[in-house]
Design an enzyme around this catalytic site. Sequence first.
Site, PDB file in Angstrom:
ATOM      1  N   ILE A  87       1.080  -2.196  -9.160  1.00  0.00           N
ATOM      2  CA  ILE A  87       2.480  -2.332  -8.867  1.00  0.00           C
ATOM      3  C   ILE A  87       2.992  -3.655  -9.132  1.00  0.00           C
ATOM      4  O   ILE A  87       2.830  -4.697  -8.335  1.00  0.00           O
ATOM      5  CB  ILE A  87       2.781  -1.862  -7.521  1.00  0.00           C
ATOM      6  N   LYS A  92      10.978  -8.827 -11.299  1.00  0.00           N
ATOM      7  CA  LYS A  92      10.821 -10.525 -11.224  1.00  0.00           C
ATOM      8  C   LYS A  92       9.895 -11.238 -11.948  1.00  0.00           C
ATOM      9  O   LYS A  92       9.806 -12.465 -12.127  1.00  0.00           O
ATOM     10  CB  LYS A  92      10.859 -10.731  -9.603  1.00  0.00           C
ATOM     11  N   LEU A 115      15.273   1.003  -2.488  1.00  0.00           N
ATOM     12  CA  LEU A 115      16.113   1.158  -1.410  1.00  0.00           C
ATOM     13  C   LEU A 115      15.696   1.459  -0.135  1.00  0.00           C
ATOM     14  O   LEU A 115      14.455   2.080   0.132  1.00  0.00           O
ATOM     15  CB  LEU A 115      17.380   2.319  -1.630  1.00  0.00           C
ATOM     16  N   ILE A 158       6.221   1.058  -0.673  1.00  0.00           N
ATOM     17  CA  ILE A 158       5.837   1.655  -1.682  1.00  0.00           C
ATOM     18  C   ILE A 158       4.458   2.148  -1.575  1.00  0.00           C
ATOM     19  O   ILE A 158       4.224   3.278  -1.997  1.00  0.00           O
ATOM     20  CB  ILE A 158       5.684   0.688  -3.060  1.00  0.00           C
ATOM     21  N   SER A 181      -2.142  -5.186   7.773  1.00  0.00           N
ATOM     22  CA  SER A 181      -1.193  -4.980   8.854  1.00  0.00           C
ATOM     23  C   SER A 181      -1.871  -3.884   9.571  1.00  0.00           C
ATOM     24  O   SER A 181      -1.923  -2.836   9.071  1.00  0.00           O
ATOM     25  CB  SER A 181       0.004  -4.725   8.782  1.00  0.00           C
TER      26      SER A 181
END
Length: 600
Positions: free
Chosen positions: A395, A399, A439, A282, A304
Amino acid sequence: MGKPFLARVGIDMALVLAAWWLAFWLRFNLELLDPYRELALLSAPICFLAFAAGLWLARAYRHVWTFAGLQELRQLVVGVLLGSTLTAASVLMLRLPDFPRSVLVLHPVLALLLLGGARATWRTVAEGRRGNHGGTPVVVVGALQDAAAAVRTLKDSKRWRPVAIASPIDAETGRSLQDVPVKGDIAELADICQLMGATTAIIASPPGSNDRRTALLAAADARITLLTMPRADEWLRSESAEPRKVELEDLLGRVPVSLDVAGLSELFAGQVVLVTGAGGSIGSELCRQIARFGVVRLVCVDASEYAIYQLEQELRQAHPQMHGAYYTANVREFDRLRALCEKHRPAVVFHAAAYKHVPLMEEDNEIEALRTNVAGTLNAAKAAAACGARRFVMISTDKAVNPTNVMGASKRLAELLVQSVAAGEPGTQFVSVRFGNVLGSSGSVVPLFTTQIARGGPLTVTHPDIVRYFMTIPEAAQLVLQAGLMGRSGQIFVLDMGEPVKIVDLARMLIRLSGKTEQDIPITYSGLRPGEKLYEELMANDETTEPTPHAKLRIAKSSGAPPQVENVTRWLAEAGPAPEPQAVRDWLRSYVPEYSPRGS
């Protein structure tokens, strides 16, 4: 101006003059006496010049006759109207003696018939010539309304030859479109292809429609190659409009998001924007979308090194004029975040950094989920406020709604903490955006299934009834931008995720897209993983929603006071490096009452 252009102009002018003569001839009952013959010859140059000007002003000569269609016909009508108006005005101003005014009415009708007929004849002959060269026979899938553009494009191609249409509308069977017959329903695709000698089908139905999924199942069973017409954004990136292989986004995608481009340009153009978690699925898409709006500097932050390096290489190539700043930094370190914010003074901060893998965060990593998702969010929000950012967008995830796992509960607590910071920092607009699965995002089910298919299977699904909401990465990022533009401080936005999809159906679609069947690659069930729910929700039990001006965005309204920031930070500081998992869960439940761990 080449010879073909001059030839088209010459043919048009000859037909205009022929229509002029024919109008006089019809006016006088097919017998043109000498006085009127001389009048027709005398006024012909007026007609010639007037129609030349009218057709030129209507841009009728920019068209290629081989591809003439309705748009070209409309412009031709405009040209004829302009030409006839100029002709009538000139004739009446010159006051030619005994001029028959009915000619001025007959002539444009005849001229339009002749000019339109010439173009139709030219296109018919051209299509006939192309048809004689053959091309791969294909069956077009979709209702006539959807198939029209695809059939036209395929007919203009030398590679493809549409031979039949499979329509989902029973009433359309037996009809034809541009001489291509509708042979039956989509479920009969295999039989239609066999009847017409075609081994390829091309989907014209819109993305996300059931027609596409039905066609996929029918094509895979019969070993038919299934292609689709490119999306509008792909047409813009490529000069070719050739069909391409069907992808999962074509089956689950939806109508493209409508963005307030003017508002987003005003928000971003000439501004500094900072994105945490910029190397993730995202976060990186947010950076791509933001770069389109002319930011003066895009500050990309990720823990990262490899992810931030890849993003740097991509954005430098795609947007060489944009100044980018790329940092390896962890949102758990407030001083580092604050230093970056004070250095660049971003006007907008998007916080996408998070741990999101449910089973991994559920066992042995509970405290890590809290320190990144809770403390990291708090650090990012406070750093944004400290440097005077106008907007902060977090964001979140579906959940976080009635969570049954640590990851979801940590994101819900992060939402509440953003509201707490918003209450004490009126200079910055704080917004959270909640949505479901995207996706192809890293760590999601689609890459897992793809890897399992490449190994020859089996595909592991946790439960036959498990369902999830899905949207494409670009759609999610665009709606996040839109929510960031619209939101008022403290609001939580919920994205319209459409209809949920069964994971087992997703697995079947991916198997078919690979050209295999479930006999080739079986599906097995492994049981629900720790913290996993059968279905996700976008609204908690005590929440309601309010509409927004955007059809795909709603605002979640919930009761209850946000937690005290100091209490949260104190507990996280005192918890130590390895607190008892049950202590972590108990503490989470004290702030997120709706959190209900599975098995408790």
